[in-house]
Structures are given as structure tokens and as C-alpha cells.
Motif scaffolding. Structure first.
Motif, short mmCIF file in Angstrom:
data_model
loop_
_atom_site.label_atom_id
_atom_site.label_comp_id
_atom_site.label_asym_id
_atom_site.label_seq_id
_atom_site.Cartn_x
_atom_site.Cartn_y
_atom_site.Cartn_z
N ARG A 137 11.29 8.69 -6.37
CA ARG A 137 11.42 9.16 -4.98
C ARG A 137 12.49 8.37 -4.24
O ARG A 137 13.29 8.92 -3.47
CB ARG A 137 10.09 9.04 -4.26
CG ARG A 137 9.03 10.04 -4.69
CD ARG A 137 7.76 9.85 -3.87
NE ARG A 137 6.69 10.74 -4.28
CZ ARG A 137 5.46 10.69 -3.80
NH1 ARG A 137 5.14 9.76 -2.89
NH2 ARG A 137 4.54 11.54 -4.22
N SER A 138 12.51 7.07 -4.48
CA SER A 138 13.50 6.22 -3.82
C SER A 138 14.91 6.60 -4.26
O SER A 138 15.85 6.63 -3.44
CB SER A 138 13.23 4.75 -4.15
OG SER A 138 11.94 4.36 -3.70
N TRP A 139 15.09 6.87 -5.54
CA TRP A 139 16.42 7.25 -6.05
C TRP A 139 16.89 8.54 -5.38
O TRP A 139 18.04 8.64 -4.95
CB TRP A 139 16.37 7.43 -7.57
CG TRP A 139 17.71 7.70 -8.18
CD1 TRP A 139 18.62 6.78 -8.61
CD2 TRP A 139 18.29 8.98 -8.44
NE1 TRP A 139 19.75 7.41 -9.10
CE2 TRP A 139 19.57 8.75 -9.01
CE3 TRP A 139 17.86 10.29 -8.24
CZ2 TRP A 139 20.41 9.80 -9.39
CZ3 TRP A 139 18.70 11.33 -8.61
CH2 TRP A 139 19.95 11.08 -9.18
N HIS A 140 16.01 9.52 -5.26
CA HIS A 140 16.40 10.80 -4.68
C HIS A 140 16.68 10.68 -3.19
O HIS A 140 17.59 11.36 -2.67
CB HIS A 140 15.32 11.85 -4.94
CG HIS A 140 15.34 12.40 -6.33
ND1 HIS A 140 16.26 13.34 -6.75
CD2 HIS A 140 14.57 12.12 -7.41
CE1 HIS A 140 16.06 13.63 -8.03
NE2 HIS A 140 15.03 12.90 -8.46
N GLN A 141 15.94 9.84 -2.49
CA GLN A 141 16.13 9.70 -1.04
C GLN A 141 17.10 8.57 -0.69
O GLN A 141 17.41 8.36 0.48
CB GLN A 141 14.79 9.49 -0.35
CG GLN A 141 13.86 10.69 -0.52
CD GLN A 141 12.67 10.65 0.42
OE1 GLN A 141 12.75 10.17 1.55
NE2 GLN A 141 11.54 11.18 -0.04
N ARG A 142 17.55 7.83 -1.70
CA ARG A 142 18.54 6.77 -1.55
C ARG A 142 18.06 5.67 -0.60
O ARG A 142 18.84 5.03 0.09
CB ARG A 142 19.90 7.33 -1.09
CG ARG A 142 20.44 8.41 -2.01
CD ARG A 142 21.85 8.83 -1.63
NE ARG A 142 22.79 7.73 -1.91
CZ ARG A 142 23.33 7.49 -3.12
NH1 ARG A 142 23.04 8.27 -4.15
NH2 ARG A 142 24.18 6.50 -3.28
N ARG A 143 16.77 5.43 -0.60
CA ARG A 143 16.17 4.33 0.16
C ARG A 143 14.83 4.02 -0.46
O ARG A 143 14.25 4.85 -1.17
CB ARG A 143 16.00 4.69 1.65
CG ARG A 143 15.08 5.87 1.90
CD ARG A 143 15.06 6.26 3.38
NE ARG A 143 14.18 7.39 3.62
CZ ARG A 143 12.88 7.31 3.92
NH1 ARG A 143 12.31 6.10 4.02
NH2 ARG A 143 12.16 8.38 4.13
N VAL A 144 14.32 2.82 -0.21
CA VAL A 144 13.06 2.41 -0.82
C VAL A 144 11.91 3.22 -0.25
O VAL A 144 11.70 3.27 0.96
CB VAL A 144 12.81 0.90 -0.60
CG1 VAL A 144 11.40 0.52 -1.02
CG2 VAL A 144 13.84 0.08 -1.37
N ILE A 145 11.18 3.86 -1.15
CA ILE A 145 9.97 4.61 -0.81
C ILE A 145 8.81 3.99 -1.58
O ILE A 145 8.75 4.10 -2.82
CB ILE A 145 10.09 6.10 -1.17
CG1 ILE A 145 11.32 6.74 -0.52
CG2 ILE A 145 8.81 6.85 -0.79
CD1 ILE A 145 11.25 6.81 1.00
N ALA A 146 7.91 3.33 -0.89
CA ALA A 146 6.73 2.75 -1.53
C ALA A 146 5.61 3.78 -1.56
O ALA A 146 5.60 4.74 -0.77
CB ALA A 146 6.28 1.50 -0.79
N THR A 147 4.67 3.61 -2.46
CA THR A 147 3.50 4.49 -2.52
C THR A 147 2.24 3.66 -2.33
O THR A 147 2.22 2.46 -2.59
CB THR A 147 3.43 5.23 -3.86
OG1 THR A 147 3.36 4.28 -4.94
CG2 THR A 147 4.66 6.12 -4.05
N ASP A 148 1.18 4.33 -1.87
CA ASP A 148 -0.07 3.63 -1.62
C ASP A 148 -0.85 3.34 -2.89
O ASP A 148 -1.68 2.43 -2.94
CB ASP A 148 -0.95 4.46 -0.69
CG ASP A 148 -0.36 4.57 0.71
OD1 ASP A 148 0.36 3.64 1.12
OD2 ASP A 148 -0.61 5.59 1.38
N SER A 149 -0.58 4.12 -3.94
CA SER A 149 -1.34 3.94 -5.18
C SER A 149 -0.48 4.41 -6.35
O SER A 149 0.57 5.03 -6.16
CB SER A 149 -2.65 4.74 -5.13
OG SER A 149 -2.37 6.13 -5.01
N ALA A 150 -0.93 4.08 -7.54
CA ALA A 150 -0.32 4.56 -8.77
C ALA A 150 -1.44 5.01 -9.69
O ALA A 150 -2.39 4.27 -9.92
CB ALA A 150 0.52 3.47 -9.43
N ASP A 151 -1.34 6.22 -10.19
CA ASP A 151 -2.40 6.78 -11.00
C ASP A 151 -1.79 7.47 -12.22
O ASP A 151 -1.39 8.63 -12.17
CB ASP A 151 -3.22 7.79 -10.19
CG ASP A 151 -4.40 8.35 -10.97
OD1 ASP A 151 -4.75 7.77 -12.02
OD2 ASP A 151 -4.97 9.38 -10.52
#
Length: 320
Positions: A214-228
Motif C-alpha cells: 500500500r505504501s509503494w502504491h501511495q508513495r508514502r508510509v501506510i501503516a496497518t493496525d494488524s497483520a493476518d
């Protein structure tokens, strides 16, 4: 000249520091796998070594430099593979290695970390909690914190895979790379863009752990609340800004795949290539399964990055 944190001359020099057992891993065309996938597939096998993953290419650099500096100890957070690699590289250079991991990590990986001589501390929560604890230990003890992907040695060690691929780049047109923290993707991508710019660099991540994609596509850091995801080796939630900056310069695409495709990829690698792999290593095959038209009649390399897998889980996943 490609402007990333990585340096091609340093990457070439790294080959003289890394134990040769981790270098020049097999690269072979697997027609038995390519036929059902509808394209030519070559496998870069990074698992035929004492730690069963590519991670020791980076930890060999880290441990060598710490030894040269007279440092005696290091700590890292790990989903399993980095901890094994640092334990192996550190023990051979007289370093005391502490690894912090989640209790949720596969038991097989945790057992291997202990077997390789590292002190193992387990935390509740996921990898990000382990990373916070490792940073705290580093501060308390005044020792080196080894951070996968953030530390340039981990990226440039992984980049030596790219040097080996570049020698045969005329025979393939795309490489599929598992994307987690980004060390392998930025390392291999940097080398291929410098030495074989015609090769398409495609990063693959699970839908259940999409932060870096997601970060690569939006060209900025996108954190997520969880990983599953079952692909625990790529299940980070907080991309490192400097690593994302590098990835934006060297990756041509980043795609997400479903869990069912990862499992199907693991099964195909067993049935058609005789390989037992962890879920992260099947991401490349999963990407082909989900978008066969994109890869039809092309020659693709997929990097088999790890084979540290809990056998009970593995049997449940690959059983038809």
C-alpha cells in the motif's frame, strides 16, 4: 547512477565477507512447475544452507563488522529467519546474540533459534511488539540493535542475490520477490536496475499484511493496525520510510495475493519442484496463479527465500 542507500561497489565487496556456503545458490529452470503455470519459471533457491533462508547474507555482514569493531553482543527482533541467521553468524564470531520474537511465531523457527546458540526472549503480541522490546534491550545493555531492512548491511547482503541473477539476466524478463520489510526487494532490485534494467522487478505481499505494498502504491508510509497471514516472514505493519524510498526507485510493481493462492503455491512447489517451503517463499508462484495472463509465455524467476516451516501447519496447508 541509481540513487538509493545501497552502493554497488559495497555489494560486490560484500561477497568477500559472506561465507561462501550462502553464495551462488542454485538457479535453475523448472519446466515441471512452469507448464501448469503457463510460463517459463526459474527458481533461485535460497534455502540450501544452515539457516534455510537468504537472511545470513545480511547477518554475515553485520556480524563481521561488529567483530571488527570489537563489539561483543547484538540483539534483534525476528519473525524467525533473521534470528536464526544472526545466531549462526554471531556464534562463529564470538558474539552474544539475543533474539526477541513473538510467542505466535512458528515453534520450528523458535526451536532453531535456540539450537543456533542465541538467547531467545518471547513477547506477547506480534512482530512489532518484538521490535519494540529488542530496541529496549539494546538501550538497556548498550549493545547493537540489528534491524532488518533498516540496517544497510541486511539490504546489501541480500543484494548479492541480485549480482548472481544479473549474470543470467539475458535469459529471463521478470523476477518475483517476497516483500516484507524490504531488504531483499530493495537489494535485488537495486542491482538489477543497475546491471539488468530490462528485467521487471515485481514485489509480492499477502492481502493480510499489505503495509509495504500500500505504501509503494501511495508513495508514502501506510501503516496497518494488524497483520493476518500465514506468511509470517512478511507480516510487518510499519514500513520503514528510508526503505520505502529505496523501494520506490527500484520496484516496477507491488502486488497482493490471497492466502488460498499462497497455499496453492506451496503445494505446487512440493508437487512439481520437490521443495518444502514456508509461505513467504511461495508468494511468487501465488502471483503467477492470480494473474496468469500477465506472465503467459514469459520467463520469470521466483526467489525461494525460506523453508523454515512448522511441519504440522505445513501438512494441513498442502494436504489436498
Amino acid at each position: 547512477m541509481l540513487k538509493t542507500r545501497l552502493d554497488l561497489d559495497r555489494i560486490r565487496t560484500a561477497r568477500r565477507v559472506i561465507d561462501p556456503m550462502f553464495l551462488d545458490t542454485p538457479l535453475f529452470r523448472c519446466d515441471a512447475l512452469g507448464r501448469p503455470l503457463g510460463c517459463a519459471v526459474s527458481i533461485k533457491l535460497e534455502t540450501a544452507n544452515p539457516v534455510r533462508s537468504f537472511k545470513a547474507r545480511g547477518t554475515e555482514l553485520v556480524a563481521s563488522r561488529l567483530s571488527d569493531q570489537g563489539r561483543a553482543a547484538a540483539v534483534c527482533a525476528s519473525a524467525g529467519n533473521l534470528g536464526q541467521a544472526l545466531g549462526w553468524s554471531g556464534s562463529r564470531r564470538g558474539l552474544d546474540v539475543t533474539v526477541v520474537a513473538s510467542r505466535q511465531a512458528p515453534a520450528a523457527k523458535l526451536d532453531r533459534i535456540r539450537a543456533l546458540g542465541a538467547e531467545l526472549e518471547l513477547v506477547d503480541g506480534d512482530f512489532e511488539m518484538a521490535r519494540e522490546r529488542a530496541a529496549s534491550i539494546a538501550r538497556q545493555r548498550g549493545i547493537r540493535l540489528v534491524e532488518d531492512s533498516r540496517d544497510i548491511e541486511t539490504c546489501e547482503g541480500a543484494a548479492t542475490i541480485g549480482l548472481e541473477l544479473a549474470r543470467q539476466a539475458s535469459s529471463f524478463d521478470a523476477v518475483l520477490i517476497a516483500l516484507g520489510g524490504g531488504a531483499m526487494a530493495t537489494g535485488v532490485g537495486h542491482v538489477l536496475k543497475a546491471l539488468a534494467p530490462g528485467v521487471e522487478v515485481i514485489c509480492v505481499q499477502p492481502h493480510g499484511a499489505p503495509a509495504m505494498t500500500r505504501s509503494w502504491h501511495q508513495r508514502r508510509v501506510i501503516a496497518t493496525d494488524s497483520a493476518d497471514t500465514i506468511a509470517d516472514g512478511v507480516a510487518g505493519r510499519y514500513p520503514i520510510p528510508a526503505v520505502l524510498d529505496d523501494l520506490l526507485k527500484v520496484a516496477d510493481d507491488a502486488v497482493l495475493v490471497q492466502e488460498a493462492s499462497i497455499i496453492a503455491g506451496m503445494r505446487m512447489l512440493l508437487e512439481h519442484a520437490g521443495l518444502v517451503v514456508e509461505p513467504s517463499a511461495a508468494l511468487g508462484v501465488a502471483a503467477i496463479l492470480e494473474d496468469p495472463d500477465r506472465f503467459a509465455d514469459r520467463h520469470v524467476v521466483t526467489i525461494i527465500c525460506g523453508s523454515n516451516v512448522d511441519l504440522n501447519n505445513y501438512h494441513q496447508w498442502v494436504r489436498p
